[in-house]
Scaffold this motif. Structure first.
Motif, PDB file in Angstrom:
ATOM      1  N   CYS A 115      88.398 -72.318  83.332  1.00  0.00           N
ATOM      2  CA  CYS A 115      88.666 -73.163  84.493  1.00  0.00           C
ATOM      3  C   CYS A 115      90.156 -73.179  84.820  1.00  0.00           C
ATOM      4  N   GLN A 116      90.982 -73.372  83.798  1.00  0.00           N
ATOM      5  CA  GLN A 116      92.429 -73.417  84.009  1.00  0.00           C
ATOM      6  C   GLN A 116      92.980 -72.047  84.397  1.00  0.00           C
ATOM      7  N   MET A 117      92.410 -71.006  83.825  1.00  0.00           N
ATOM      8  CA  MET A 117      92.890 -69.661  84.104  1.00  0.00           C
ATOM      9  C   MET A 117      92.654 -69.278  85.558  1.00  0.00           C
ATOM     10  N   MET A 118      91.506 -69.683  86.098  1.00  0.00           N
ATOM     11  CA  MET A 118      91.149 -69.269  87.446  1.00  0.00           C
ATOM     12  C   MET A 118      91.538 -70.272  88.519  1.00  0.00           C
ATOM     13  N   GLY A 119      91.996 -71.440  88.116  1.00  0.00           N
ATOM     14  CA  GLY A 119      92.325 -72.448  89.115  1.00  0.00           C
ATOM     15  C   GLY A 119      91.085 -72.942  89.830  1.00  0.00           C
ATOM     16  N   THR A 120      89.982 -73.091  89.083  1.00  0.00           N
ATOM     17  CA  THR A 120      88.731 -73.551  89.674  1.00  0.00           C
ATOM     18  C   THR A 120      88.947 -74.872  90.393  1.00  0.00           C
ATOM     19  N   THR A 121      88.338 -75.020  91.563  1.00  0.00           N
ATOM     20  CA  THR A 121      88.522 -76.212  92.378  1.00  0.00           C
ATOM     21  C   THR A 121      88.197 -77.489  91.599  1.00  0.00           C
ATOM     22  N   VAL A 122      89.100 -78.432  91.665  1.00  0.00           N
ATOM     23  CA  VAL A 122      88.893 -79.726  91.020  1.00  0.00           C
ATOM     24  C   VAL A 122      87.805 -80.483  91.782  1.00  0.00           C
ATOM     25  N   ASP A 123      86.810 -81.013  91.073  1.00  0.00           N
ATOM     26  CA  ASP A 123      85.737 -81.759  91.730  1.00  0.00           C
ATOM     27  C   ASP A 123      85.360 -82.981  90.900  1.00  0.00           C
ATOM     28  N   ALA A 124      84.319 -83.677  91.342  1.00  0.00           N
ATOM     29  CA  ALA A 124      83.912 -84.926  90.682  1.00  0.00           C
ATOM     30  C   ALA A 124      83.506 -84.713  89.235  1.00  0.00           C
ATOM     31  N   ASP A 125      83.022 -83.527  88.902  1.00  0.00           N
ATOM     32  CA  ASP A 125      82.577 -83.269  87.533  1.00  0.00           C
ATOM     33  C   ASP A 125      83.738 -83.151  86.553  1.00  0.00           C
ATOM     34  N   CYS A 126      84.958 -83.038  87.055  1.00  0.00           N
ATOM     35  CA  CYS A 126      86.126 -82.924  86.178  1.00  0.00           C
ATOM     36  C   CYS A 126      86.368 -84.216  85.381  1.00  0.00           C
ATOM     37  N   GLN A 127      85.794 -85.319  85.838  1.00  0.00           N
ATOM     38  CA  GLN A 127      86.049 -86.593  85.160  1.00  0.00           C
ATOM     39  C   GLN A 127      85.480 -86.638  83.748  1.00  0.00           C
ATOM     40  N   ILE A 128      84.536 -85.729  83.421  1.00  0.00           N
ATOM     41  CA  ILE A 128      83.965 -85.728  82.080  1.00  0.00           C
ATOM     42  C   ILE A 128      84.648 -84.697  81.184  1.00  0.00           C
ATOM     43  N   CYS A 129      85.646 -84.010  81.688  1.00  0.00           N
ATOM     44  CA  CYS A 129      86.319 -82.973  80.915  1.00  0.00           C
ATOM     45  C   CYS A 129      87.016 -83.580  79.698  1.00  0.00           C
ATOM     46  N   SER A 130      86.810 -82.956  78.534  1.00  0.00           N
ATOM     47  CA  SER A 130      87.416 -83.472  77.301  1.00  0.00           C
ATOM     48  C   SER A 130      88.901 -83.160  77.213  1.00  0.00           C
ATOM     49  N   SER A 131      89.357 -82.191  78.012  1.00  0.00           N
ATOM     50  CA  SER A 131      90.771 -81.822  78.021  1.00  0.00           C
ATOM     51  C   SER A 131      91.186 -81.485  79.442  1.00  0.00           C
ATOM     52  N   PRO A 132      91.273 -82.504  80.321  1.00  0.00           N
ATOM     53  CA  PRO A 132      91.550 -82.261  81.732  1.00  0.00           C
ATOM     54  C   PRO A 132      92.893 -81.580  81.958  1.00  0.00           C
ATOM     55  N   CYS A 133      92.890 -80.615  82.855  1.00  0.00           N
ATOM     56  CA  CYS A 133      94.120 -79.891  83.178  1.00  0.00           C
ATOM     57  C   CYS A 133      95.033 -80.774  84.023  1.00  0.00           C
ATOM     58  N   LYS A 134      96.284 -80.356  84.134  1.00  0.00           N
ATOM     59  CA  LYS A 134      97.236 -81.128  84.921  1.00  0.00           C
ATOM     60  C   LYS A 134      96.811 -81.189  86.394  1.00  0.00           C
ATOM     61  N   ALA A 135      96.094 -80.142  86.872  1.00  0.00           N
ATOM     62  CA  ALA A 135      95.664 -80.113  88.268  1.00  0.00           C
ATOM     63  C   ALA A 135      94.681 -81.241  88.559  1.00  0.00           C
TER      64      ALA A 135
END
Length: 220
Positions: A115-135
């Motif tokens: 996700c971080q490598m490709m710059g995948t679009t930030v969306d609502a599902d990012c809120q459950i990420c265990s290690s959220p990126c700075k984006a």
């Protein structure tokens, strides 16, 4: 009950409800092209695991635990689709089908790195990420800076890539600009803004356009 089968049900309940409403058994059966009897059997099993709330004739809704689980699976699906389409040039229909199969085997750690490598679009599902990126973080703008803003002699760690054009991200990946790698700026041309950057021990010339899509962890 396989993990993949269970996750298919959770992600499809999420697609139908977005975690806010209940889905009817017949609606879910039609959406997944399976029999209502099969749906009922699976929903009972998921309810026993605490992942859904199910009442006959009233439908099914995700619990908080089930919602988080489903969002994690859906994010993996989006990441895999993005990789297949934008990096491997797979057509969208094939990418969707393959992502449906691969999402169950992809680890959380690998999904985050992709996700971080490709710059995948930030969306609502990012809120459950265990290690959220700075984006995805609210203070991301305060702790990252575009590579294009660094001066000769500056260095840092690549935090994430972000660009509206998937081709730009793909090109940067091919050039070695992967999150987690150290970069340093050697020289910057005053004429056209081209920067000579050292990444993984190799000097690479980057245009201002490309350098502005690489975000550096200023706190690192």
């Amino acid at each position: 009950m396989t993990t993949g089968n269970r996750e298919d049900y959770l992600i499809n309940i999420l697609r139908l409800t977005e975690g806010e409403n209940a889905a009817k058994t017949t609606e879910l059966a039609s959406f997944m092209s399976v029999s209502p009897a099969s749906v009922t059997e699976m929903l009972k099993a998921l309810a026993n695991e605490g992942l859904v709330e199910y009442e006959r004739y009233r439908g099914v809704r995700l619990t908080e635990e089930g919602l988080s689980y489903a969002r994690l699976v859906r994010k993996k699906h989006h990441v895999l689709e993005s990789f297949l389409i934008n990096v491997l040039n797979v057509d969208r229909e094939t990418a969707h089908k393959e992502a449906c199969r691969m999402e169950h085997a992809l680890s959380d750690e690998s999904a985050i790195k992709m996700c971080q490598m490709m710059g995948t679009t930030v969306d609502a599902d990012c809120q459950i990420c265990s290690s959220p990126c700075k984006a995805a973080s609210s203070d991301g703008a305060d702790v990252t800076t575009p590579l294009s803003s660094l001066a000769p002699g500056d260095s840092g760690t690549i935090s994430y890539l972000k660009d509206g054009d998937p081709g730009v991200v793909k090109r940067l990946i091919m050039m070695g600009f992967v999150p987690g790698r150290e970069v340093s700026v050697d020289t910057v041309s005053m004429d056209d803004g081209t920067a000579v950057v050292v990444v993984k021990g190799s000097a690479v010339a980057l245009s201002l356009r490309l350098a502005s899509s690489v975000f550096i962890d200023a706190a690192g």
